[in-house]
Design a protein around this motif. Structure first.
Motif, PDB file in Angstrom:
ATOM      1  N   MET A   1       3.009  18.413 -32.370  1.00  0.00           N
ATOM      2  CA  MET A   1       3.454  19.785 -32.142  1.00  0.00           C
ATOM      3  C   MET A   1       2.970  20.270 -30.784  1.00  0.00           C
ATOM      4  SD  MET A   1       5.197  22.241 -33.103  1.00  0.00           S
ATOM      5  CE  MET A   1       5.379  23.899 -32.483  1.00  0.00           C
ATOM      6  N   ALA A   2       3.888  20.836 -30.028  1.00  0.00           N
ATOM      7  CA  ALA A   2       3.522  21.316 -28.688  1.00  0.00           C
ATOM      8  C   ALA A   2       2.616  22.536 -28.792  1.00  0.00           C
ATOM      9  CB  ALA A   2       4.778  21.668 -27.903  1.00  0.00           C
ATOM     10  N   ALA A   3       1.749  22.671 -27.825  1.00  0.00           N
ATOM     11  CA  ALA A   3       0.795  23.778 -27.830  1.00  0.00           C
ATOM     12  C   ALA A   3       1.470  25.093 -27.458  1.00  0.00           C
ATOM     13  CB  ALA A   3      -0.340  23.491 -26.855  1.00  0.00           C
ATOM     14  N   ASN A   4       0.949  26.198 -28.035  1.00  0.00           N
ATOM     15  CA  ASN A   4       1.440  27.537 -27.711  1.00  0.00           C
ATOM     16  C   ASN A   4       0.569  28.147 -26.631  1.00  0.00           C
ATOM     17  OD1 ASN A   4       3.443  27.426 -29.703  1.00  0.00           O
ATOM     18  ND2 ASN A   4       1.929  28.025 -31.259  1.00  0.00           N
ATOM     19  N   ILE A   5       1.201  28.548 -25.551  1.00  0.00           N
ATOM     20  CA  ILE A   5       0.439  29.065 -24.423  1.00  0.00           C
ATOM     21  C   ILE A   5       0.895  30.476 -24.069  1.00  0.00           C
ATOM     22  CG2 ILE A   5      -0.171  28.699 -22.006  1.00  0.00           C
ATOM     23  CD1 ILE A   5       0.092  25.776 -22.422  1.00  0.00           C
ATOM     24  N   LEU A   6      -0.107  31.333 -23.879  1.00  0.00           N
ATOM     25  CA  LEU A   6       0.175  32.712 -23.491  1.00  0.00           C
ATOM     26  C   LEU A   6      -0.015  32.860 -21.991  1.00  0.00           C
ATOM     27  CD1 LEU A   6       0.426  35.842 -24.233  1.00  0.00           C
ATOM     28  CD2 LEU A   6      -2.077  35.781 -24.321  1.00  0.00           C
ATOM     29  N   ILE A   7       0.970  33.473 -21.315  1.00  0.00           N
ATOM     30  CA  ILE A   7       0.808  33.758 -19.891  1.00  0.00           C
ATOM     31  C   ILE A   7       1.020  35.253 -19.665  1.00  0.00           C
ATOM     32  CG2 ILE A   7       3.140  32.752 -19.653  1.00  0.00           C
ATOM     33  CD1 ILE A   7       0.743  33.371 -16.734  1.00  0.00           C
ATOM     34  N   VAL A   8       0.074  35.878 -18.981  1.00  0.00           N
ATOM     35  CA  VAL A   8       0.168  37.313 -18.700  1.00  0.00           C
ATOM     36  C   VAL A   8      -0.058  37.546 -17.219  1.00  0.00           C
ATOM     37  CG1 VAL A   8      -0.572  39.593 -19.413  1.00  0.00           C
ATOM     38  CG2 VAL A   8      -1.001  37.640 -20.905  1.00  0.00           C
ATOM     39  N   ASP A   9       0.918  38.156 -16.574  1.00  0.00           N
ATOM     40  CA  ASP A   9       0.784  38.511 -15.160  1.00  0.00           C
ATOM     41  C   ASP A   9       1.771  39.622 -14.865  1.00  0.00           C
ATOM     42  OD1 ASP A   9       0.605  38.600 -12.320  1.00  0.00           O
ATOM     43  OD2 ASP A   9      -0.148  36.540 -12.359  1.00  0.00           O
ATOM     44  N   ASP A  10       1.287  40.659 -14.200  1.00  0.00           N
ATOM     45  CA  ASP A  10       2.201  41.763 -13.898  1.00  0.00           C
ATOM     46  C   ASP A  10       3.148  41.412 -12.755  1.00  0.00           C
ATOM     47  OD1 ASP A  10      -0.234  41.886 -12.371  1.00  0.00           O
ATOM     48  OD2 ASP A  10       0.604  43.681 -11.453  1.00  0.00           O
ATOM     49  N   LEU A  17       7.331  31.833 -12.953  1.00  0.00           N
ATOM     50  CA  LEU A  17       7.089  30.520 -12.364  1.00  0.00           C
ATOM     51  C   LEU A  17       6.240  29.666 -13.294  1.00  0.00           C
ATOM     52  CD1 LEU A  17       8.072  29.571  -9.670  1.00  0.00           C
ATOM     53  CD2 LEU A  17       5.860  30.166  -8.683  1.00  0.00           C
ATOM     54  N   VAL A  18       5.157  30.261 -13.738  1.00  0.00           N
ATOM     55  CA  VAL A  18       4.247  29.536 -14.624  1.00  0.00           C
ATOM     56  C   VAL A  18       4.999  29.101 -15.875  1.00  0.00           C
ATOM     57  CG1 VAL A  18       2.203  29.740 -16.067  1.00  0.00           C
ATOM     58  CG2 VAL A  18       2.186  30.661 -13.759  1.00  0.00           C
ATOM     59  N   GLU A  19       5.848  29.987 -16.346  1.00  0.00           N
ATOM     60  CA  GLU A  19       6.627  29.668 -17.539  1.00  0.00           C
ATOM     61  C   GLU A  19       7.455  28.398 -17.314  1.00  0.00           C
ATOM     62  OE1 GLU A  19       9.772  32.388 -18.428  1.00  0.00           O
ATOM     63  OE2 GLU A  19       9.729  31.910 -20.570  1.00  0.00           O
ATOM     64  N   VAL A  20       8.102  28.340 -16.156  1.00  0.00           N
ATOM     65  CA  VAL A  20       8.915  27.165 -15.842  1.00  0.00           C
ATOM     66  C   VAL A  20       8.070  25.894 -15.852  1.00  0.00           C
ATOM     67  CG1 VAL A  20      10.278  26.031 -14.053  1.00  0.00           C
ATOM     68  CG2 VAL A  20      10.603  28.466 -14.511  1.00  0.00           C
ATOM     69  N   TYR A  21       6.933  25.978 -15.185  1.00  0.00           N
ATOM     70  CA  TYR A  21       6.076  24.798 -15.112  1.00  0.00           C
ATOM     71  C   TYR A  21       5.650  24.330 -16.496  1.00  0.00           C
ATOM     72  CZ  TYR A  21       5.631  26.416 -10.297  1.00  0.00           C
ATOM     73  OH  TYR A  21       5.875  26.848  -9.036  1.00  0.00           O
ATOM     74  N   LEU A  22       5.261  25.293 -17.308  1.00  0.00           N
ATOM     75  CA  LEU A  22       4.759  24.946 -18.639  1.00  0.00           C
ATOM     76  C   LEU A  22       5.876  24.386 -19.510  1.00  0.00           C
ATOM     77  CD1 LEU A  22       2.392  27.966 -19.322  1.00  0.00           C
ATOM     78  CD2 LEU A  22       1.749  25.630 -18.729  1.00  0.00           C
ATOM     79  N   LYS A  23       7.040  25.009 -19.427  1.00  0.00           N
ATOM     80  CA  LYS A  23       8.146  24.534 -20.249  1.00  0.00           C
ATOM     81  C   LYS A  23       8.563  23.137 -19.822  1.00  0.00           C
ATOM     82  CE  LYS A  23      10.090  28.619 -22.309  1.00  0.00           C
ATOM     83  NZ  LYS A  23      11.154  29.656 -22.324  1.00  0.00           N
ATOM     84  N   ASN A  24       8.416  22.896 -18.543  1.00  0.00           N
ATOM     85  CA  ASN A  24       8.714  21.568 -18.032  1.00  0.00           C
ATOM     86  C   ASN A  24       7.848  20.513 -18.702  1.00  0.00           C
ATOM     87  OD1 ASN A  24      10.265  19.967 -16.286  1.00  0.00           O
ATOM     88  ND2 ASN A  24       8.543  19.788 -14.883  1.00  0.00           N
ATOM     89  N   VAL A  29       5.946  28.719 -24.644  1.00  0.00           N
ATOM     90  CA  VAL A  29       5.392  29.749 -23.775  1.00  0.00           C
ATOM     91  C   VAL A  29       5.630  31.150 -24.332  1.00  0.00           C
ATOM     92  CG1 VAL A  29       5.421  30.739 -21.462  1.00  0.00           C
ATOM     93  CG2 VAL A  29       5.748  28.276 -21.768  1.00  0.00           C
ATOM     94  N   PHE A  30       4.587  31.958 -24.344  1.00  0.00           N
ATOM     95  CA  PHE A  30       4.693  33.379 -24.662  1.00  0.00           C
ATOM     96  C   PHE A  30       4.343  34.127 -23.398  1.00  0.00           C
ATOM     97  CE2 PHE A  30       3.921  31.108 -28.518  1.00  0.00           C
ATOM     98  CZ  PHE A  30       4.661  31.749 -29.494  1.00  0.00           C
ATOM     99  N   LYS A  31       5.339  34.825 -22.843  1.00  0.00           N
ATOM    100  CA  LYS A  31       5.154  35.418 -21.519  1.00  0.00           C
ATOM    101  C   LYS A  31       5.188  36.937 -21.582  1.00  0.00           C
ATOM    102  CE  LYS A  31       8.699  35.510 -18.922  1.00  0.00           C
ATOM    103  NZ  LYS A  31       9.855  35.122 -18.094  1.00  0.00           N
TER     104      LYS A  31
END
Lengths: 232, 232
Positions: A1-10, A17-24, A29-31
């Motif tokens: 199972m893939a890991a769930n990652i939270l990214i927060v940036d205003d 960008l980070v979302e793209v990298y992580l999804k790659n 991703v929870f953004k």
DNA sequence: TCGCGATATTCAGAAAATCTTAAGATTTTA
DNA sequence: TAAAATCTTAAGATTTTCTGAATATCGCGA
């Protein structure tokens, strides 16, 4: 199972960008663009890691980090702009497991994420450790931990950029990656170039080190008018 | 089974930080920001060690320590801010098995914790103690207890910082550790810098003491653009 | 086959990362 | 309190890596 990652940036661009990298890399991703929504997410989702901008307009990264520590416990990576005054952020990064200064290269981020996830699962052996830091197929092995690359048992010494390019190509194996895409994945949005033969030069070096001929490339194939790809 | 450790500090940042360090070492952490909750925890949990801030707003560390001594008996480490006046804290640290002044370095804390746990289980040999305070491989031996380092039976006299760096590198053997990460691990979050070559200078000294050439380092290898590593 | 745009190659200068040294600051020890 | 040990910082040297320009070559369509 893939890991769930939270990214927060205003800064939406950064978060996207980070979302793209992580999804790659196949993470879920929870953004969020603000701290409030992020706090909400923390309560309702089973997260494995968080990437937090230190300076948020509403709830700062530090507070979110504390909340994570209180109830849940998973690794936290802080993002800090290099220009941000030290006295402003010192203290704010307390409690983070790692921090990255912006601008950063995508692979650097990915490497840190993987390191944290691995470190964490190491101490929580119930969770299976999916060797996310290794890419291996048909004689080629890439290890993000050691930054080592082996081709048919022989070690290739790659520069950081070369390694990144090869990593991106390999993790998109079977699909053509355009020069522009490659550039974005490796350098991030840090730089701009339109006459972009830099990528080409690095591809050349790679092929050389892999003893890959241009005419009949076994590994990095060029697809005319589109980009490069590595066969599946 | 990992040891249960209680940490109490009203400075949430400090408590969180200590929690991170301890969890890194695979301990179970019970964390509280005030004395009251801590006292409660003492009654209800089977603890192996406590780390107490001397100055707490409600119940001071000294009182908590007394309570521990009364009914239960496990090691207590006191935390004291360096600026705190001596006459205020003298007496309060009485009864503690050890005390540490803030700010402290991560490794120092861990070392003290391990020392106390080991000392304790030594007198309670029923509990198995698998806490790792030794790193040994291919002629290199690091002992966190004595801070001693031996290379091929010959003792190297390392400074505390040098020892810490080598320890971190060795405990991450087989993986590249970036300069920042090293800094983070050795100096702690407290000292935030992004451009310093202090780490580099210490690496240099280490290599010198280990008779490790820069060109063909047998031990500490530099991975360009990434960091340092020690081969597995 | 020719022409043209896309891709390759080469290489030298620029940029970046690391290394070295040493002096001054700080901390520990005597 | 002085001396010794250790740490930090800064500057310059060195090494490695990256980039952009000039030139060559290739692949496709007319």
């Amino acid at each position: 199972m893939a890991a769930n990652i939270l990214i927060v940036d205003d800064e939406q661009a950064i978060a996207d960008l980070v979302e793209v990298y992580l999804k790659n890399e196949n993470y879920n991703v929870f953004k969020f663009y603000n701290g409030k929504d992020a706090l909400n997410c923390i309560e309702n989702e089973k997260l494995d890691l968080a990437i937090l901008d230190v300076m948020l307009p509403d709830v700062d990264g530090f507070s979110i980090c504390q909340r994570i520590r209180e109830k849940h416990n998973f690794p936290v990576i802080m993002l800090t702009a290099k220009e941000e005054e030290i006295d402003k952020i010192t203290g704010l990064t307390l409690g983070a497991d790692d921090y990255i200064t912006k601008p950063f290269r995508p692979l650097e981020l990915i490497a840190r994420v993987k390191a944290q996830l691995r470190r964490f699962t190491k101490y929580n052996p119930s969770e299976p450790n999916q060797e996310e830091h290794l890419i291996a197929f048909s004689g080629l092995v890439l290890d993000m931990d050691t930054h080592e690359c082996t081709l048919n048992e022989k070690k290739l010494s790659l520069t950081p950029t070369e390694f990144s390019i090869l990593w991106v190509l390999c993790s998109n194996r079977g699909r053509v990656v355009s020069s522009e895409e490659l550039f974005h994945e490796v350098w991030g949005d840090k730089y701009f170039t339109n006459s972009n033969n830099t990528v080409m030069v690095h591809i050349r070096h790679l092929r050389e080190k892999m003893h890959d001929s241009t005419e009949h490339p076994k590994y990095i194939k060029t697809v005319w008018g589109v980009g490069y790809k590595i066969e599946k």
